[in-house]
Design a protein around this motif. Structure first.
Motif, PDB file in Angstrom:
ATOM      1  N   ILE A  93      -8.344   8.994   0.609  1.00 18.45           N
ATOM      2  CA  ILE A  93      -8.836   7.632   0.819  1.00 18.45           C
ATOM      3  C   ILE A  93      -8.239   6.691  -0.221  1.00 18.45           C
ATOM      4  O   ILE A  93      -7.782   5.582   0.098  1.00 18.45           O
ATOM      5  CB  ILE A  93     -10.375   7.600   0.757  1.00 18.45           C
ATOM      6  N   LEU A  94      -8.208   7.118  -1.468  1.00 18.45           N
ATOM      7  CA  LEU A  94      -7.695   6.264  -2.537  1.00 18.45           C
ATOM      8  C   LEU A  94      -6.209   5.975  -2.363  1.00 18.45           C
ATOM      9  O   LEU A  94      -5.759   4.839  -2.571  1.00 18.45           O
ATOM     10  CB  LEU A  94      -7.966   6.908  -3.900  1.00 18.45           C
ATOM     11  N   LEU A  95      -5.444   6.971  -1.986  1.00 20.78           N
ATOM     12  CA  LEU A  95      -4.009   6.734  -1.785  1.00 20.78           C
ATOM     13  C   LEU A  95      -3.766   5.799  -0.608  1.00 20.78           C
ATOM     14  O   LEU A  95      -2.849   4.963  -0.647  1.00 20.78           O
ATOM     15  CB  LEU A  95      -3.289   8.060  -1.576  1.00 20.78           C
ATOM     16  N   GLN A  96      -4.589   5.926   0.424  1.00 20.10           N
ATOM     17  CA  GLN A  96      -4.423   5.040   1.576  1.00 20.10           C
ATOM     18  C   GLN A  96      -4.830   3.602   1.243  1.00 20.10           C
ATOM     19  O   GLN A  96      -4.141   2.652   1.627  1.00 20.10           O
ATOM     20  CB  GLN A  96      -5.231   5.559   2.759  1.00 20.10           C
ATOM     21  N   VAL A  97      -5.941   3.427   0.536  1.00 20.79           N
ATOM     22  CA  VAL A  97      -6.380   2.070   0.226  1.00 20.79           C
ATOM     23  C   VAL A  97      -5.422   1.412  -0.758  1.00 20.79           C
ATOM     24  O   VAL A  97      -5.231   0.189  -0.730  1.00 20.79           O
ATOM     25  CB  VAL A  97      -7.835   2.068  -0.289  1.00 20.79           C
ATOM     26  N   LYS A  98      -4.794   2.201  -1.602  1.00 20.16           N
ATOM     27  CA  LYS A  98      -3.782   1.659  -2.514  1.00 20.16           C
ATOM     28  C   LYS A  98      -2.664   0.989  -1.725  1.00 20.16           C
ATOM     29  O   LYS A  98      -2.199  -0.109  -2.082  1.00 20.16           O
ATOM     30  CB  LYS A  98      -3.212   2.779  -3.384  1.00 20.16           C
ATOM     31  N   GLU A  99      -2.224   1.608  -0.656  1.00 16.04           N
ATOM     32  CA  GLU A  99      -1.159   1.019   0.160  1.00 16.04           C
ATOM     33  C   GLU A  99      -1.626  -0.263   0.847  1.00 16.04           C
ATOM     34  O   GLU A  99      -0.853  -1.196   1.030  1.00 16.04           O
ATOM     35  CB  GLU A  99      -0.682   2.044   1.199  1.00 16.04           C
TER      36      GLU A  99
END
Length: 483
Positions: free
Chosen positions: A198-204
C-alpha cells in the motif's frame, strides 16, 4: 511587598483557575492565572501553573517564558523546571530541555520519576547527535523505497487477515479497504507485505501530484473538508458513518495531522492511504506539521509504527510524507491549508505551486508557515506562540485573499471547543476533527461540507468510545508528562 488583601485575592483567583484547568478550560485558566499574577507577582506557583496551561494548548513560547519567570521568583521550584523542560522538548530543543531535567534530578535526587525522565532525555539527545553525525557524512543508502523487495516477504499460511487481490496480487479494491477497516476496528493488523505494498503504491500517487492542488466541485455535487484527526481512528470511522464513505461522489479532503498523539495513528494512515490508492478522487490529503520526522519521533507515530511493524516502515513513512501536497484551492475560491498564512505580503498561488515540498519542513519560509502559522484577532503579525511560523491578523488574510482572487481561508492545526471557529470577519475558518482531543480536552469535532456555491456548512460531533489505549502510548517516555 504584597499586602494580605492582594494575596487573598490572588489565591482566590488561583482557585478559580485551577478549577478551569481541571475542566480542560485552559484558555480561561490562563486568563485567571494572569489575574492572580497581577495581584501577586511574587508567587512562583501562578507562573508555573500558567506555563502548564500554555503547554496543554501547545503555546510553547509563553510556556517557556512563564516557567522561566517562576524559576526567577523561586530557583528551587521543581515543577517550573519540569514545565520549561517539557516546552523545550516539544520544540525539539533537547539539549536545552536536558539542562532543566538535570536540575530536577539534582533538586529531587531520590525521585525515581525524575531520574527516569532525565535518562530518557539524555538518551534522546545522544540519538539526535548520532543521527546528525550520520546525516552529515557523505554517501548514504538512498530512499528506503528503492531497496524494498516486497516479493520476498512471505505471507504465512496461518495469516487470516485481508489480502490484496487481482492478477498482480497488488490491486487495492473497495472490498479490501473495507475488510482492512474491520480488521483494524477489531484491533488486529494486516500483513506487513500488504502494508508495504500500500505504501509503495500511494507513494507513486503522491509523487505526481502538485504542491498546490486545484480541485473542482461541479454543480450539484458536494465536498467535505476535515481537520486534524491525530490518530483517533474510531472518531475517523464515525465521520464516515455520519457523512458517508469516501467515493468519487462523496469526496473528502483531510487537512493534515493524521498521525501522532492518538495511539491508533497506524490504523488512521493506512485507511486514508488505502482509500487514496483505491480511488484517488475519493480522498485528498494535505501535509500537516505532524507529518514530519521530528514530530513523529516525539509524539508517538514512529514508536507506533516500530511496535506494530518495523523500523524500515517508519523510514518509508517519512519518505512518503515528504511527497504530500501542502495546500489546495477549491473552485478557485477557497484556499485550504493546514497551518496558515505568511510573514510577508505578496505571496501568490503561483509562488506556492513552485515550492520544493519534497523535504523535511524547514524552520522558516513559506513551507514552514503553511504548516505552522496560526491566526490572531488583531491586525498585523506577531511571533508565533509555538516558536515556529507566524501569527497573522485579519488584515493579512484579507490582503492574501484579494491578491489571489479568493474568498475564504480554511485551515486546521488548532483544537476548538466546538470543532470549528470562524474568524477574521468571516474570511477564515479553523476546522478540527479530533473530538475530546487526547482524551482530555472535552472539545467537539467538526467537518465542513461545501457545495458548488462554496458556502461552508458545519457539522459538529462528539467523541466515540475507543479501546483502552491511552494517547501517546508509543511516544518517548519523557513526553508522557505533557498528557
Amino acid at each position: 511587598m504584597v499586602d494580605e488583601a492582594a494575596q487573598a485575592r490572588a489565591e482566590a483567583l488561583k482557585g478559580e483557575a485551577n478549577e478551569a484547568f481541571k475542566g480542560n478550560k485552559y484558555a480561561k485558566a490562563i486568563i485567571l492565572y494572569g489575574q492572580a499574577i497581577d495581584e501577586d507577582p511574587t508567587n512562583a506557583v501562578y507562573y508555573s501553573n500558567r506555563s502548564f496551561a500554555h503547554l496543554r494548548l501547545e503555546n510553547f513560547v509563553p510556556a517557556v517564558e512563564d516557567a522561566s519567570k517562576a524559576i526567577e521568583v523561586d530557583p528551587q521550584y521543581v515543577k517550573a523546571y519540569y514545565r520549561r523542560g517539557s516546552a523545550l522538548l516539544a520544540q525539539n530543543k533537547f539539549a536545552e530541555g536536558l539542562k532543566d531535567f538535570k536540575k530536577v534530578a539534582k533538586l529531587k535526587p531520590r525521585d525515581p520519576d525524575a531520574q527516569k525522565k532525565l535518562k530518557a532525555c539524555e538518551a534522546e539527545v545522544k540519538r539526535q547527535r548520532f543521527e546528525a553525525a550520520i546525516a552529515s557524512g557523505e554517501g548514504g543508502s538512498g530512499p528506503v523505497s528503492s531497496s524494498l523487495d516486497i516479493a520476498s516477504i512471505v505471507v504465512e499460511d496461518g495469516y487470516v487477515g485481508p489480502r490484496l487481490g487481482g492478477e498482480s496480487g497488488t490491486d487495492v479494491t473497495l472490498e479490501f479497504v473495507k475488510a482492512m477497516i474491520e480488521t483494524f476496528k477489531n484491533q488486529k493488523s494486516i500483513h506487513k507485505r500488504y502494508a508495504f505494498d500500500i505504501l509503495l503504491q500511494v507513494k507513486e500517487v503522491f509523487k505526481v501530484l502538485p504542491t498546490l492542488m486545484d480541485i473542482e466541485i461541479p454543480q450539484g455535487t458536494h465536498f467535505t473538508v476535515c481537520g486534524d484527526v491525530h490518530g483517533q481512528y474510531y472518531d475517523l470511522l464515525n465521520i464516515f458513518e455520519m457523512n458517508g464513505f469516501p467515493s468519487e461522489d462523496n469526496p473528502y479532503l483531510f487537512n493534515g495531522d493524521f498521525v501522532d498523539r492518538g495511539s491508533f495513528s497506524v490504523e488512521v494512515i493506512f485507511t486514508l492511504f488505502a482509500i487514496k490508492v483505491w480511488c484517488p478522487k475519493a480522498i485528498y490529503l494535505h501535509r500537516g506539521n505532524h507529518e514530519s520526522r521530528n514530530m513523529n519521533k516525539i509524539y508517538g507515530f514512529e514508536g507506533e509504527v516500530k511496535a506494530k511493524f518495523n523500523e524500515t516502515m517508519a523510514e518509508l513513512f517519512s519518505e512518503i510524507f515528504c511527497l504530500l501536497p501542502l495546500c489546495s484551492v477549491l473552485n478557485e475560491k477557497v484556499f485550504v491549508v493546514h497551518g496558515g498564512l505568511f510573514s510577508q505580503d505578496g505571496v501568490t498561488l503561483d509562488d506556492l505551486r513552485k515550492l520544493d515540498r519534497v523535504r523535511e519542513p524547514p524552520d522558516d519560509g513559506l513551507m514552514c508557515e503553511l504548516l505552522w502559522s496560526d491566526p490572531q484577532p488583531q491586525n498585523g503579525r506577531s511571533p508565533s506562540k509555538r516558536g515556529v511560523g507566524v501569527a497573522f491578523g485579519p488584515d493579512v488574510s484579507d490582503r492574501f485573499l484579494k491578491a489571489n482572487g479568493l474568498q475564504l481561508v480554511v485551515r486546521s492545526h488548532e483544537v476548538k471547543d466546538e470543532g470549528y471557529e470562524i474568524d477574521h470577519k468571516d474570511k477564515l475558518v479553523t476546522v478540527f476533527s479530533a473530538p475530546n482531543y487526547c482524551d482530555q480536552m472535552g472539545n467537539k469535532g467538526a467537518y465542513i461540507r461545501f457545495e458548488s456555491d462554496m458556502v461552508p456548512h458545519f457539522h459538529k460531533f462528539t467523541a466515540v468510545p475507543h479501546p483502552p489505549v491511552r494517547p501517546m502510548a508509543f511516544a518517548n517516555g519523557f513526553m508522557s508528562m505533557m498528557m
